[in-house]
Write an enzyme that holds these catalytic residues in place. Structure first.
Site, PDB file in Angstrom:
ATOM      1  N   THR A  92       0.635  -1.308   0.083  1.00 45.82           N
ATOM      2  CA  THR A  92       0.098   0.015   0.004  1.00 45.82           C
ATOM      3  C   THR A  92       0.991   1.095  -0.021  1.00 45.82           C
ATOM      4  O   THR A  92       2.028   1.158   0.052  1.00 45.82           O
ATOM      5  CB  THR A  92      -1.084  -0.074   1.200  1.00 45.82           C
ATOM      6  OG1 THR A  92      -2.162   0.846   0.922  1.00 45.82           O
ATOM      7  CG2 THR A  92      -0.192   0.413   2.551  1.00 45.82           C
ATOM      8  N   TYR A  93       0.161   2.557  -0.161  1.00 48.80           N
ATOM      9  CA  TYR A  93       0.967   3.596  -0.276  1.00 48.80           C
ATOM     10  C   TYR A  93       0.226   4.533   0.920  1.00 48.80           C
ATOM     11  O   TYR A  93      -0.645   4.528   1.265  1.00 48.80           O
ATOM     12  CB  TYR A  93       0.560   4.297  -1.560  1.00 48.80           C
ATOM     13  CG  TYR A  93       0.786   5.883  -1.359  1.00 48.80           C
ATOM     14  CD1 TYR A  93       2.134   6.550  -1.708  1.00 48.80           C
ATOM     15  CD2 TYR A  93      -0.294   6.724  -1.421  1.00 48.80           C
ATOM     16  CE1 TYR A  93       2.226   7.999  -1.525  1.00 48.80           C
ATOM     17  CE2 TYR A  93      -0.289   8.323  -1.137  1.00 48.80           C
ATOM     18  CZ  TYR A  93       1.259   8.745  -1.270  1.00 48.80           C
ATOM     19  OH  TYR A  93       1.504   9.998  -1.436  1.00 48.80           O
ATOM     20  N   GLY A 161      -4.461  -2.900   7.637  1.00 50.09           N
ATOM     21  CA  GLY A 161      -3.521  -4.071   7.562  1.00 50.09           C
ATOM     22  C   GLY A 161      -3.061  -4.108   9.079  1.00 50.09           C
ATOM     23  O   GLY A 161      -2.437  -3.102   9.574  1.00 50.09           O
ATOM     24  N   GLY A 172      -2.711  -0.731  11.275  1.00 47.68           N
ATOM     25  CA  GLY A 172      -4.097  -0.104  11.277  1.00 47.68           C
ATOM     26  C   GLY A 172      -4.550   0.195   9.859  1.00 47.68           C
ATOM     27  O   GLY A 172      -4.650  -0.648   9.166  1.00 47.68           O
ATOM     28  N   PHE A 173      -5.255   1.263   9.913  1.00 52.36           N
ATOM     29  CA  PHE A 173      -6.056   1.804   8.590  1.00 52.36           C
ATOM     30  C   PHE A 173      -5.394   2.929   7.961  1.00 52.36           C
ATOM     31  O   PHE A 173      -4.726   3.637   8.712  1.00 52.36           O
ATOM     32  CB  PHE A 173      -7.579   1.993   8.869  1.00 52.36           C
ATOM     33  CG  PHE A 173      -7.726   3.208   9.790  1.00 52.36           C
ATOM     34  CD1 PHE A 173      -7.700   4.433   9.409  1.00 52.36           C
ATOM     35  CD2 PHE A 173      -7.909   2.946  11.246  1.00 52.36           C
ATOM     36  CE1 PHE A 173      -8.011   5.503  10.137  1.00 52.36           C
ATOM     37  CE2 PHE A 173      -8.188   4.017  12.076  1.00 52.36           C
ATOM     38  CZ  PHE A 173      -8.347   5.351  11.384  1.00 52.36           C
ATOM     39  N   CYS A 190      -2.767  -3.301  -2.613  1.00 58.09           N
ATOM     40  CA  CYS A 190      -3.133  -4.525  -1.993  1.00 58.09           C
ATOM     41  C   CYS A 190      -2.748  -5.773  -2.745  1.00 58.09           C
ATOM     42  O   CYS A 190      -3.603  -6.702  -2.289  1.00 58.09           O
ATOM     43  CB  CYS A 190      -4.560  -4.387  -1.302  1.00 58.09           C
ATOM     44  SG  CYS A 190      -4.889  -2.963  -0.455  1.00 58.09           S
TER      45      CYS A 190
END
Length: 230
Positions: A92-93, A161, A172-173, A190
């Protein structure tokens, strides 16, 4: 059971420095849990960190390096860094305009169910987005929060994650609010091909007050987890 959660907003902070800080808090809670065996009256701490990272790509422990579409030199040219880390999920970024939340909780203070934990994190975001008139949902088998599931225009607005050990959580998010979505073009987000990403400002066509969004997330998180934010 201690349902008090210490809320900290770290502002903009380097990813590795924040990861180290998370590990420090995580280790402190694990130590408290070990002491608690001898002294049951000891309470374990809970934390909720907000942070905004400079441009960075992170790959989860089960992730595939081929989902990063940039070389080391190209990363440097974009002013981005890369880390392989110990959370679940793929790549992810993170970057400016994105609200990142790291709950570091002793789930034994709440409930011992990782599936429920993830679903409640998703629900906090779903309820927050609803306050902006955005209908979002879960996508079966794909953790996070999505728009347009089941249509040709499915798009992810919030990635998740986490890591959990001894019922203590970290990571977390990441909710896209005013983020530059062009940075997602450099990865297969993802590890899911053929689905787009979006943000609050793209969906609403205007810049969004990030502090206001944080307040809404905290409100829904506190209600869902029956927590007291301090």
């Amino acid at each position: 059971m201690n349902k008090k959660v210490k809320l900290q907003d770290l502002g903009q902070k380097d990813y590795k420095d924040t990861w180290d800080f998370q590990e420090e808090l995580f280790s402190g809670i694990v130590s408290q849990k070990i002491q608690k065996r001898e002294t049951p009256s000891i309470e374990t701490d809970n934390y909720f960190l907000f942070v905004e990272h400079p441009h960075v790509y992170t790959l989860g422990k089960s992730g595939d390096m081929s989902n990063l579409l940039l070389s080391e030199k190209q990363l440097e040219a974009k002013g981005a860094t890369f880390y392989k880390i110990n959370r679940g999920g793929d790549i992810t970024y993170h970057g400016p305009g994105q609200i990142v939340g790291y709950p570091i909780l002793d789930l034994e203070n709440f409930f011992t169910d990782i599936h429920k934990y993830l679903r409640l994190l998703e629900e906090a975001i779903i309820l927050t987005l609803a306050e902006y008139g955005i209908e979002s949902e879960r996508s079966q088998g794909e953790t996070g929060v999505w728009l347009g599931v089941g249509t040709p225009f499915a798009r992810k607005i919030c990635a998740m994650g986490v890591r959990a050990s001894r019922w203590v959580t970290m990571h977390g998010f990441a909710l896209n609010v005013n983020a530059d979505l062009g940075y997602f073009d450099n990865i297969i987000p993802c590890g899911i091909k053929g689905k787009a990403v979006t943000s609050l400002h793209v969906e609403l066509g205007r810049k969004i007050d990030e502090e206001e969004v944080k307040q809404k997330i905290v409100k829904h998180f506190a209600n869902l987890f029956e927590a007291e934010m301090i």
